[in-house]
Design a protein around this motif. Structure first.
Motif, PDB file in Angstrom:
ATOM      1  N   THR A  82       0.850  -1.194   0.000  1.00 35.06           N
ATOM      2  CA  THR A  82       0.000   0.000   0.000  1.00 35.06           C
ATOM      3  C   THR A  82       0.881   1.238   0.000  1.00 35.06           C
ATOM      4  O   THR A  82       2.102   1.142   0.118  1.00 35.06           O
ATOM      5  N   ASP A  83       0.254   2.388  -0.082  1.00 30.08           N
ATOM      6  CA  ASP A  83       0.957   3.657   0.107  1.00 30.08           C
ATOM      7  C   ASP A  83       0.626   4.240   1.470  1.00 30.08           C
ATOM      8  O   ASP A  83       0.869   5.421   1.728  1.00 30.08           O
ATOM      9  N   ASN A  84       0.067   3.404   2.357  1.00 30.84           N
ATOM     10  CA  ASN A  84      -0.384   3.866   3.668  1.00 30.84           C
ATOM     11  C   ASN A  84       0.728   3.825   4.699  1.00 30.84           C
ATOM     12  O   ASN A  84       1.450   2.831   4.803  1.00 30.84           O
TER      13      ASN A  84
END
Length: 125
Positions: A39-41
Motif C-alpha cells: 500500500t501507500d499507507n
C-alpha cells in the motif's frame, strides 16, 4: 559479488535503492519506515505502532534473506524527535530480547514522508 534481496512482504523502495543488498555473508538493509507493505499507507497511529511497523518491515526483509533479528549486528535509528526515544526504545527492545546489536540513535530534522522514525540494519547471514 553482491545480490539484491527484495520481498513483497516489505514496502517497495520509494527511490533508486534496493530493500537490501547481500555482499558475501553481510546483509545491508535499507532504512525502513512505517509504510504498510503493498500500500501507500503509513501507520502513524502512535509512535509505538509506527515503530512496530518499521521493525516488521525490517523483519520481512531479514526473513527473505534467510535471517532474523538474531542475525543483526548493527542498527541505525533516525528519529525526528528525541522526546520519542523512550517509546521507540521500548518497542525496539521487544525485537532484540537477548544479545542486542550495536546501534546509534540520531535525531534528524526530517525523514522521508515526514515519518517519526526510520531504522536500518546490518546483519550476518
Amino acid at each position: 559479488m553482491k545480490q539484491i534481496i527484495n520481498t513483497a512482504n516489505a514496502p517497495a523502495p520509494i527511490g533508486p535503492y534496493s530493500q537490501s543488498t547481500l555482499a558475501g555473508n553481510t546483509l545491508y538493509v535499507s532504512g525502513q519506515i512505517a509504510l504498510v507493505p503493498g500500500t501507500d499507507n503509513l501507520l502513524l497511529d502512535s509512535i509505538e505502532a509506527e515503530t512496530h511497523q518499521v521493525m516488521k518491515n525490517m523483519g520481512a526483509i531479514l526473513k527473505e534473506a534467510g535471517a532474523d533479528y538474531s542475525n543483526v549486528v548493527k542498527c541505525s535509528i533516525f528519529v525526528s524527535d528525541m522526546g520519542n526515544f523512550g517509546k521507540i526504545n521500548a518497542v525496539y527492545g521487544e525485537y532484540f530480547t537477548s544479545n542486542p546489536p550495536a546501534r546509534e540513535t540520531v535525531e534528524v530534522s526530517c525523514l522521508p514522508k515526514n515519518v517519526n522514525v526510520e531504522i536500518s540494519c546490518i546483519a550476518v547471514v
